[in-house]
Design a protein around this motif. Structure first.
Motif, PDB file in Angstrom:
ATOM      1  N   GLN A 441       0.822  -1.210   0.000  1.00  0.00           N
ATOM      2  CA  GLN A 441       0.000   0.000   0.000  1.00  0.00           C
ATOM      3  C   GLN A 441       0.857   1.261   0.000  1.00  0.00           C
ATOM      4  O   GLN A 441       0.351   2.370  -0.064  1.00  0.00           O
ATOM      5  CB  GLN A 441      -0.965   0.008   1.180  1.00  0.00           C
ATOM      6  CG  GLN A 441      -0.315  -0.188   2.543  1.00  0.00           C
ATOM      7  CD  GLN A 441      -1.343  -0.551   3.605  1.00  0.00           C
ATOM      8  OE1 GLN A 441      -2.397   0.059   3.665  1.00  0.00           O
ATOM      9  NE2 GLN A 441      -1.043  -1.543   4.431  1.00  0.00           N
ATOM     10  N   ARG A 456      -2.496   1.476  -3.508  1.00  0.00           N
ATOM     11  CA  ARG A 456      -2.561   2.516  -2.481  1.00  0.00           C
ATOM     12  C   ARG A 456      -4.004   2.737  -2.047  1.00  0.00           C
ATOM     13  O   ARG A 456      -4.941   2.431  -2.785  1.00  0.00           O
ATOM     14  CB  ARG A 456      -2.015   3.833  -3.034  1.00  0.00           C
ATOM     15  CG  ARG A 456      -0.554   3.800  -3.339  1.00  0.00           C
ATOM     16  CD  ARG A 456      -0.136   5.059  -4.091  1.00  0.00           C
ATOM     17  NE  ARG A 456       1.159   4.857  -4.708  1.00  0.00           N
ATOM     18  CZ  ARG A 456       2.313   4.984  -4.066  1.00  0.00           C
ATOM     19  NH1 ARG A 456       2.326   5.350  -2.808  1.00  0.00           N
ATOM     20  NH2 ARG A 456       3.445   4.755  -4.690  1.00  0.00           N
ATOM     21  N   ARG A 503      -7.669   0.002   4.144  1.00  0.00           N
ATOM     22  CA  ARG A 503      -8.103  -0.097   2.738  1.00  0.00           C
ATOM     23  C   ARG A 503      -9.520  -0.653   2.603  1.00  0.00           C
ATOM     24  O   ARG A 503     -10.237  -0.290   1.669  1.00  0.00           O
ATOM     25  CB  ARG A 503      -7.093  -0.919   1.927  1.00  0.00           C
ATOM     26  CG  ARG A 503      -5.807  -0.124   1.660  1.00  0.00           C
ATOM     27  CD  ARG A 503      -4.864  -0.861   0.736  1.00  0.00           C
ATOM     28  NE  ARG A 503      -4.271  -2.030   1.359  1.00  0.00           N
ATOM     29  CZ  ARG A 503      -3.351  -2.796   0.772  1.00  0.00           C
ATOM     30  NH1 ARG A 503      -2.925  -2.503  -0.453  1.00  0.00           N
ATOM     31  NH2 ARG A 503      -2.839  -3.833   1.404  1.00  0.00           N
TER      32      ARG A 503
END
Ligand SMILES: [Zn+2]
Length: 563
Positions: A441, A456, A503
């Motif tokens: 990430q 990301r 995320r």
């Protein structure tokens, strides 16, 4: 030993985030952002402890009580004010008109929709079903626990009209590469519910471990659930025994544990979709039952990763009988209507050289081994249909044709998903980019080892599950999307937390909230999401989560292990 050490600076980070939140956010920091909301230009004092609940919908009381208990636990014991009044009611005609104007079109959306009004000391929660009511309580929890709001001493009055954009808001977890105890699965489900995710895809079998107890086949839990060594780094040289951790790893879920987790998930509005991989990724099962492979030779459960040539034999009737018995058990203990059959990464080397497989191809007049896989999957899909269930598989199952009613999970990009949608099959998008949450990430040198790639937080947040070039007639087949969490390089639960949080919260907003370019009013930009995410740091810290901090400030990198 190789356990991932959580970020040492996380406490400091949390307080910085909370301070930031106090001074910068004057509105509720919801994730996912509701479909529509309107502030009423008044405020009400923060209530005191306790709740007074008025059930206008008596039928929902039993379920609602446990959800409201969580709100009770947030009680503002430091405040002497009157308790919060909560009114539980069904949607009224005016709500229905408003929700339709905001874009509700399907039955399942009505099922999950709700209206929430917070004003004059009362939270009114209106829904069409208990599911909608559950989501209303999730939204209210995020309002009452908000550090920024609590600090001001008053709650902005607000109206919320809300419903999800997609039906399949999925999170996957690989329990084969690394096994996680039931209490960890329960935690995972609780994170999902908080962010209104509703499908748990449980990846129960793979080459490196079989995790489901099947009473008819005790070898699966005695042999297939255990491996004696695990590769520590990347598979540069799988023959070098120095690269392995020589320690037994494994475990499995009993029927009672599965049933308890499925019940818990159901109480949170989450469907559990089990995956039994076939015909590839079968080495763990073959370690206990080698006769089910083409060469019938005995090999152990592998401790390294990759795609293996030994797979289930498609010519041996005993193999098909084994798998149908396994599926019968799965159908008995998992109430969901969908079973995931895998179907990915199946080399045909053994089938090409196997007399039984070759004979099967001749007798069915199949042109090649790919057609044999298509026949194999069709037979399993038909078996599920005979049990009243439908199948989903990775996009390889499209090759050679797919029976009606089977759904596709598109992981090799989106082409498979588009082809399936055009052919009238339901599709769940989970392309490696950006839905694989086992990818990196951040590109800092201190990042813990991951399988590769780069997804990301912003990549996940700006993902659009409906491809631009998909014809309008095919769009209806896109059921939603899913974050996939493969655990080859997640040796500890701390690391799972780090890869998933935050995320998952970005994907949750992609799947619940209106599309990026269709947002009404404030918000639904990455920057706005990031501001709201800062306000969730307090909750993550209270949960003891080892979350990744890159989401709100990439300059605040905590120390990382050097694996
Ligand atoms: Zn064979």
């Amino acid at each position: 030993m190789n356990k991932f050490q959580g970020p040492k600076g996380s406490v400091v980070l949390t307080w910085m985030a909370v301070l930031w939140c106090w001074t910068n956010v004057s509105a509720y920091p919801w994730i996912p952002l509701p479909a529509h909301h309107r502030y009423l230009n008044t405020t009400m004092p923060v209530p005191g402890s306790g709740l007074q609940v008025d059930y206008r919908m008596r039928d929902w009381q039993v379920q609602a009580e446990s959800w409201l208990q969580e709100i009770q636990q947030l009680s503002f014991s430091w405040n002497a004010g009157p308790p919060l009044r909560i009114r539980v009611d069904s949607l009224g005609p005016e709500d229905a008109v408003n929700l339709m104007e905001l874009g509700i079109t399907t039955d399942w959306q009505w099922d999950e929709a709700y209206v929430l009004v917070l004003a004059e000391g009362t939270a009114t929660l209106r829904a069409q079903s208990p599911k909608g009511l559950f989501y209303a309580t999730r939204t209210l929890i995020q309002m009452l626990e908000s550090d920024s709001i609590r600090a001001t001493g008053s709650l902005p009055a607000v109206m919320v009209w809300d419903f999800p954009r997609f039906a399949w808001r999925g999170m996957h977890l690989d329990v084969a590469r690394h096994f996680w105890e039931p209490d960890k699965i329960q935690q995972y489900l609780s994170w999902m519910a908080r962010y209104k995710m509703n499908v748990f895809h449980w990846h129960l079998t793979d080459d490196q471990g079989w995790r489901l107890e099947i009473p008819e086949f005790p070898g699966l839990t005695k042999v297939s659930a255990w491996r004696s060594a695990t590769l520590r780094g990347r598979p540069v040289d799988v023959e070098d025994s120095l690269l392995y951790r020589h320690q037994q790893h494994g475990g499995y879920y009993t029927e009672a544990e599965v049933r308890a987790l499925v019940r818990y998930a159901d109480s949170l509005g989450i469907r559990v979709v089990p995956e039994i991989e076939m015909p590839g990724h079968a080495r763990a099962a073959l370690a206990a039952y080698p006769a089910l492979s083409c060469r019938a030779d005995s090999q152990g459960v592998p401790g390294h990763w990759g795609v293996f040539e030994d797979v289930f034999c498609a010519g041996n009737e005993a193999t098909l009988e084994f798998l149908t018995q396994v599926l019968d058990h799965v159908c008995r203990i998992f109430p969901d209507s969908v079973v995931h059959l895998g179907g990915d990464e199946c080399p045909k080397t053994r089938w090409e050289a196997c007399p039984l497989c070759q004979q099967r191809m001749r007798s069915l007049d199949l042109p090649d081994a790919h057609a044999l896989q298509s026949w194999f999957m069709s037979r399993m899909i038909q078996h599920l249909a005979s049990q009243g269930k439908s199948a989903i598989g990775w996009d390889e199952i499209l090759e050679g044709g797919l029976p009606e009613g089977a759904a596709v999970m598109s992981w090799r990009g989106t082409e498979g998903g588009k082809a399936a949608a055009r052919a009238g099959h339901s599709v769940v998008m989970s392309p490696g980019k950006p839905c694989y949450l086992d990818h990196y990430q951040h590109d800092g040198p201190e990042e813990p080892l991951a399988i590769g790639g780069m997804n990301r937080l912003e990549d996940v947040y700006t993902y659009e599950p409906v491809p631009d070039d998909l014809e309008p007639g095919a769009v209806m087949w896109i059921q939603g999307a899913q974050g996939n969490v493969w655990t080859e390089y997640m040796t500890s639960w701390d690391k799972v937390e780090y890869m998933v949080m935050p995320r998952m919260t970005a994907l949750a907003e992609v799947l619940w909230s209106p599309a990026l370019n269709r947002t009404v009013g404030r918000g639904r930009t990455f920057e706005h999401y990031r501001d709201r995410l800062r306000c969730h740091a307090g909750w993550m810290a209270r949960q003891g989560l080892h979350f990744a901090p890159h989401g709100w400030d990439p300059t605040l990198l905590p120390e990382r292990p050097s694996n």
